[in-house]
Design a protein around this motif. Structure first.
Motif, PDB file in Angstrom:
ATOM      1  N   GLN A 271     -16.074 -21.387  61.618  1.00  0.00           N
ATOM      2  CA  GLN A 271     -15.785 -21.503  62.550  1.00  0.00           C
ATOM      3  C   GLN A 271     -14.850 -20.012  63.252  1.00  0.00           C
ATOM      4  N   CYS A 272     -15.176 -19.382  63.572  1.00  0.00           N
ATOM      5  CA  CYS A 272     -14.087 -18.062  64.384  1.00  0.00           C
ATOM      6  C   CYS A 272     -14.557 -17.724  65.247  1.00  0.00           C
ATOM      7  N   ARG A 273     -13.606 -16.788  66.152  1.00  0.00           N
ATOM      8  CA  ARG A 273     -13.438 -16.840  67.528  1.00  0.00           C
ATOM      9  C   ARG A 273     -12.423 -15.466  67.914  1.00  0.00           C
ATOM     10  N   PRO A 274     -12.906 -14.524  67.979  1.00  0.00           N
ATOM     11  CA  PRO A 274     -14.447 -14.252  68.899  1.00  0.00           C
ATOM     12  C   PRO A 274     -15.779 -13.478  68.156  1.00  0.00           C
TER      13      PRO A 274
ATOM     14  N   PHE B 172     -25.054  -8.268  52.440  1.00  0.00           N
ATOM     15  CA  PHE B 172     -24.882  -7.709  53.783  1.00  0.00           C
ATOM     16  C   PHE B 172     -26.201  -9.360  54.227  1.00  0.00           C
ATOM     17  N   GLY B 173     -25.966 -10.292  54.888  1.00  0.00           N
ATOM     18  CA  GLY B 173     -26.853 -10.866  55.596  1.00  0.00           C
ATOM     19  C   GLY B 173     -27.461 -10.828  56.412  1.00  0.00           C
ATOM     20  N   GLU B 174     -27.962 -11.274  57.536  1.00  0.00           N
ATOM     21  CA  GLU B 174     -28.415 -11.640  58.653  1.00  0.00           C
ATOM     22  C   GLU B 174     -28.420 -12.785  59.889  1.00  0.00           C
ATOM     23  N   ARG B 175     -27.245 -12.185  60.643  1.00  0.00           N
ATOM     24  CA  ARG B 175     -26.491 -13.139  61.317  1.00  0.00           C
ATOM     25  C   ARG B 175     -27.113 -13.906  62.893  1.00  0.00           C
ATOM     26  N   VAL B 176     -27.615 -15.101  62.452  1.00  0.00           N
ATOM     27  CA  VAL B 176     -27.732 -16.105  63.390  1.00  0.00           C
ATOM     28  C   VAL B 176     -27.085 -16.349  64.919  1.00  0.00           C
ATOM     29  N   GLN B 177     -27.514 -15.803  65.638  1.00  0.00           N
ATOM     30  CA  GLN B 177     -28.063 -15.602  67.213  1.00  0.00           C
ATOM     31  C   GLN B 177     -27.196 -16.470  67.967  1.00  0.00           C
ATOM     32  N   VAL B 178     -27.598 -17.607  67.614  1.00  0.00           N
ATOM     33  CA  VAL B 178     -27.774 -19.237  68.182  1.00  0.00           C
ATOM     34  C   VAL B 178     -26.104 -20.042  67.589  1.00  0.00           C
ATOM     35  N   PRO B 179     -25.243 -19.815  67.947  1.00  0.00           N
ATOM     36  CA  PRO B 179     -24.321 -21.191  67.904  1.00  0.00           C
ATOM     37  C   PRO B 179     -24.567 -22.242  67.046  1.00  0.00           C
ATOM     38  N   VAL B 180     -24.263 -22.958  65.807  1.00  0.00           N
ATOM     39  CA  VAL B 180     -24.350 -23.873  65.062  1.00  0.00           C
ATOM     40  C   VAL B 180     -23.288 -24.579  65.666  1.00  0.00           C
ATOM     41  N   LEU B 181     -23.696 -25.838  66.106  1.00  0.00           N
ATOM     42  CA  LEU B 181     -22.056 -27.222  66.511  1.00  0.00           C
ATOM     43  C   LEU B 181     -22.242 -27.812  65.551  1.00  0.00           C
ATOM     44  N   GLN B 182     -20.996 -27.882  64.908  1.00  0.00           N
ATOM     45  CA  GLN B 182     -20.983 -28.530  63.028  1.00  0.00           C
ATOM     46  C   GLN B 182     -19.924 -29.174  62.917  1.00  0.00           C
TER      47      GLN B 182
ATOM     48  N   CYS C 133     -15.885 -14.181  54.866  1.00  0.00           N
ATOM     49  CA  CYS C 133     -15.648 -13.660  56.391  1.00  0.00           C
ATOM     50  C   CYS C 133     -13.898 -12.589  56.656  1.00  0.00           C
ATOM     51  N   VAL C 134     -14.342 -11.956  57.762  1.00  0.00           N
ATOM     52  CA  VAL C 134     -13.157 -11.216  58.462  1.00  0.00           C
ATOM     53  C   VAL C 134     -13.860 -11.648  60.263  1.00  0.00           C
ATOM     54  N   ASN C 135     -12.091 -11.563  60.031  1.00  0.00           N
ATOM     55  CA  ASN C 135     -12.258 -11.932  61.848  1.00  0.00           C
ATOM     56  C   ASN C 135     -12.106 -10.581  62.614  1.00  0.00           C
ATOM     57  N   ILE C 136     -12.992 -10.104  63.497  1.00  0.00           N
ATOM     58  CA  ILE C 136     -13.420  -8.813  63.692  1.00  0.00           C
ATOM     59  C   ILE C 136     -11.472  -8.351  64.631  1.00  0.00           C
ATOM     60  N   VAL C 137     -10.774  -9.188  65.202  1.00  0.00           N
ATOM     61  CA  VAL C 137      -9.920  -8.993  65.904  1.00  0.00           C
ATOM     62  C   VAL C 137      -8.525  -9.020  65.255  1.00  0.00           C
ATOM     63  N   SER C 138      -8.365 -10.111  64.412  1.00  0.00           N
ATOM     64  CA  SER C 138      -6.741 -10.563  63.833  1.00  0.00           C
ATOM     65  C   SER C 138      -7.076  -9.536  62.322  1.00  0.00           C
ATOM     66  N   GLY C 139      -8.534  -9.986  61.872  1.00  0.00           N
ATOM     67  CA  GLY C 139      -8.291  -8.795  60.509  1.00  0.00           C
ATOM     68  C   GLY C 139      -8.143 -10.130  58.983  1.00  0.00           C
ATOM     69  N   LYS C 140      -8.072 -11.145  60.171  1.00  0.00           N
ATOM     70  CA  LYS C 140      -7.753 -12.442  58.623  1.00  0.00           C
ATOM     71  C   LYS C 140      -9.097 -12.861  57.944  1.00  0.00           C
ATOM     72  N   THR C 141      -8.927 -13.016  56.446  1.00  0.00           N
ATOM     73  CA  THR C 141      -9.979 -13.590  56.048  1.00  0.00           C
ATOM     74  C   THR C 141      -9.530 -14.229  54.924  1.00  0.00           C
TER      75      THR C 141
ATOM     76  N   GLY D 278     -18.396 -30.532  66.028  1.00  0.00           N
ATOM     77  CA  GLY D 278     -17.382 -31.254  67.170  1.00  0.00           C
ATOM     78  C   GLY D 278     -17.704 -29.605  67.423  1.00  0.00           C
ATOM     79  N   LYS D 279     -17.300 -28.330  66.204  1.00  0.00           N
ATOM     80  CA  LYS D 279     -17.339 -27.356  66.668  1.00  0.00           C
ATOM     81  C   LYS D 279     -17.962 -26.391  66.250  1.00  0.00           C
ATOM     82  N   LEU D 280     -18.341 -25.186  67.226  1.00  0.00           N
ATOM     83  CA  LEU D 280     -19.222 -24.299  66.906  1.00  0.00           C
ATOM     84  C   LEU D 280     -18.836 -23.086  66.363  1.00  0.00           C
ATOM     85  N   MET D 281     -19.718 -22.888  65.310  1.00  0.00           N
ATOM     86  CA  MET D 281     -19.611 -22.623  64.496  1.00  0.00           C
ATOM     87  C   MET D 281     -20.865 -21.224  64.177  1.00  0.00           C
ATOM     88  N   VAL D 282     -20.059 -19.669  64.011  1.00  0.00           N
ATOM     89  CA  VAL D 282     -21.084 -18.835  63.511  1.00  0.00           C
ATOM     90  C   VAL D 282     -21.178 -18.944  62.263  1.00  0.00           C
TER      91      VAL D 282
END
Length: 576
Positions: A231-234, A248-258, A285-293, A260-264
């Motif tokens: 779970q990561c936003r944005p 480096f894997g391949e990003r799945v474009q369609v979000p996954v509902l897991q 995983c690294v948040n592209i905005v906050s940099g949280k890892t 009760g949350k939208l997952m990347v």
């Protein structure tokens, strides 16, 4: 009846006379010049720098007046003044002068203006990364004169407006709002004009609730797909770590509902090529905005490996024989061997047998050292085996003793200056690394790769030997040099007859104590001769001849001489 008619005509004539007088009066007035009267200026009394304005000047004037505008040191001759104000002043003045073109009479009118500027260059500053429910301060900047007031508007998520007299806003991030927009309207307090600027805000979340999905047990050579959900936003960037490699894997474009949350989701396809009982697979995983890892690890269990093992139980010593086996392959399965990642080449010394399952070396050479592997094809799938590192035991090879100051191999004899120091080095190729022993006149003096003589003296003269040896096989090599101190020349001596006979050859030899051996030169009869031995012939009679030998040390250049006076005889000389 006649009276009535007379009265009517009399009234009509009087009326006609009155009308005619009025017409004549008006004609007389239009030909009379007057004015300018009632000079006036039409236009706004508040202006803004950089905005175009038009002002109209009028007056009661006969004939029509001529108009002259004066502003900021310039003038123009039109009833309308088109002007753009370029600088801020507390007050500005426009002057219009109306002039009767016939009489030359003038009249002026002043108009005092309030000059404002802006708002210009409106901008909003503040953090663009926000946390749910957190407080942040934003500032709005604008160029304004005399001043601005500020209206803040929150985006479509909240539809809220806040008015402030200062340019600062305290903002509390709404809960569960992924993004928002803050707009600042800067409004001039004098003109009412306004301009806006906006800033886009992002409310970060995650990475959290991370997990890896896929099989936990794999077979070497098998291709497996794994997915990392978070779970990561944005959004988040994904990095995988497996078998000491970054993937480096391949990003799945369609979000996954897991949960009760939208997952990347990010997918990775891997193949296990090396055998270790447990192989960790890590997703970061690294948040592209906050940099949280954040990261998660899944342990993969590898089973049923094919691998290379040694058949020969004795150590792999050079010049001996040695064999390896590709174990675990099904009978009849194609087998391909590799060395250091390249297809193995065979020859009369390196050969395969038992349907390529056995690899033999006879004899074994140091160049056979390397990493060996066998790739087995089973059911159309190429399965790489567990590799085997072969380290051939050999040496010592290419043994060499050097004098470090000369950086070249020593000779049979090594000459040292008395009182000077010297360091000798011994080297050889071995696996495992060679050991060394030094001897001086049969006495062991060092067990290192180097040996040093400090302040050389007579005690250091003799045979210096180095023995490199393999610590596993004890095979060894012997190197030696004779150490001599540089000295001489001394005790120089001329050997030969004590007299010369005219016409006959005589041989003389010069010797001296010298280390290394000296070079010799002779002085005889005005000539210089070279060598330790010379043949001399006297061609005429004289009572005596002088013979000189010069010995020179070839390293130090030191000289020593010996002189002989020889009697000369001539049987045919009569003394007349």
């Amino acid at each position: 009846m006649a009276l009535t008619t007379s009265l009517f005509l009399t009234a009509f004539c009087l009326a006609g006379a009155t009308a005619s007088e009025k017409l004549q009066s008006r004609t007389s007035e239009s030909s009379v010049s007057y004015g300018p009267l009632d000079v006036g200026i039409t236009g706004v009394d508040i202006v803004t720098v950089g905005v175009p304005y038009a002002f109209e000047c009028s007056a009661d004037c006969n004939p029509p007046c001529l108009y002259t505008w004066t502003h900021d040191g310039t003038s123009s001759n039109h009833s309308q003044l088109d002007v753009i104000f370029t600088r801020v002043l507390p007050l500005d003045v426009l002057t219009c002068e109306a002039k009767n073109p016939t009489t030359g009479e003038t009249s002026s009118k002043n108009m005092t203006l309030q000059v404002a500027e802006g708002p210009l260059n409106v901008s909003v500053t503040g953090p663009v990364m926000l946390v749910n429910g957190g407080n942040s301060t934003f500032e709005c900047f604008a160029t304004c004169y005399p001043s601005c007031i500020y209206n803040w508007h929150f985006g479509s998520q909240t539809q809220k407006t806040v008015k402030t007299t200062t340019n600062k806003l305290q903002y509390t991030t709404p809960v569960d709002v992924p993004s928002d927009t803050i707009t600042c309207d800067a409004q001039n307090t004098l003109t009412g004009l306004y301009a806006s600027a906006s800033i886009k805000l992002y409310v970060t979340e995650g990475p959290e609730l991370m997990d890896i999905y896929g099989p936990s047990t794999v077979v070497i050579g098998q291709t497996v797909t794994y997915s990392c959900n978070v779970q990561c936003r944005p959004s988040c960037n994904f990095t995988w770590h497996f078998q000491r490699k970054t993937l480096f894997g391949e990003r799945v474009q369609v979000p996954v509902l897991q949960r009760g949350k939208l997952m990347v989701e990010n997918k990775l396809v891997i193949q296990v090529n090396h055998f270790h009982k447990i192989e960790p697979l890590e997703c970061v995983c690294v948040n592209i905005v906050s940099g949280k890892t954040d990261s998660v690890t899944m342990n993969l269990y590898v089973k049923d490996p094919i691998g290379v093992r040694n058949i020969t139980v004795t150590p792999p010593v050079a010049d001996g024989s040695y064999s390896l086996l590709c174990a675990g392959a099904q009978a009849g399965s194609p087998i391909q061997w590799t060395k250091d990642g390249k297809v193995l080449s065979t020859n009369d010394r390196v050969h395969l047998s038992d349907n390529n399952a056995t690899l033999s070396f006879d004899p074994l050479r140091p160049t056979d050292t390397g990493v060996y592997n066998c790739n087995v094809t089973q059911q159309g799938i190429v399965i790489p085996g567990v590799s085997y590192e072969l380290k051939v035991i050999y040496g010592p090879l290419n043994a060499e003793m050097t004098l470090i100051s000369d950086d070249k191999p020593v000779g049979k004899t090594t000459f040292l200056l008395p009182g000077r120091s010297a360091t000798f080095s011994c080297s050889a190729e071995c696996y495992p690394a060679c050991s060394y022993v030094w001897f001086l006149n049969s006495d062991m003096v060092s067990s290192k790769a180097t040996f040093s003589i400090h302040s050389a003296s007579i005690a250091d003269e003799g045979v210096l030997g180095c023995t490199p040896y393999n610590p596993r096989t004890l095979n060894n090599a012997a190197l030696e040099t004779t150490v001599e101190l540089i000295g001489g020349p001394k005790n120089i001596l001329i050997s030969g007859p004590r007299s010369l006979q005219v016409g006959l050859k005589s041989t003389f030899e010069c010797s001296a104590e010298c280390s290394p051996p000296c070079s010799f030169s002779w002085e005889f009869y005005g000539r210089t001769l070279q060598g330790s031995e010379v043949e001399l012939t006297v061609s005429r009679y004289v009572a005596t001849e002088s013979l000189t030998c010069v010995a020179q040390n070839v390293i130090t250049g030191t000289l020593a001489t010996a002189n002989e006076t020889l009697d000369v005889t001539d049987p045919d000389w009569c003394g007349c």
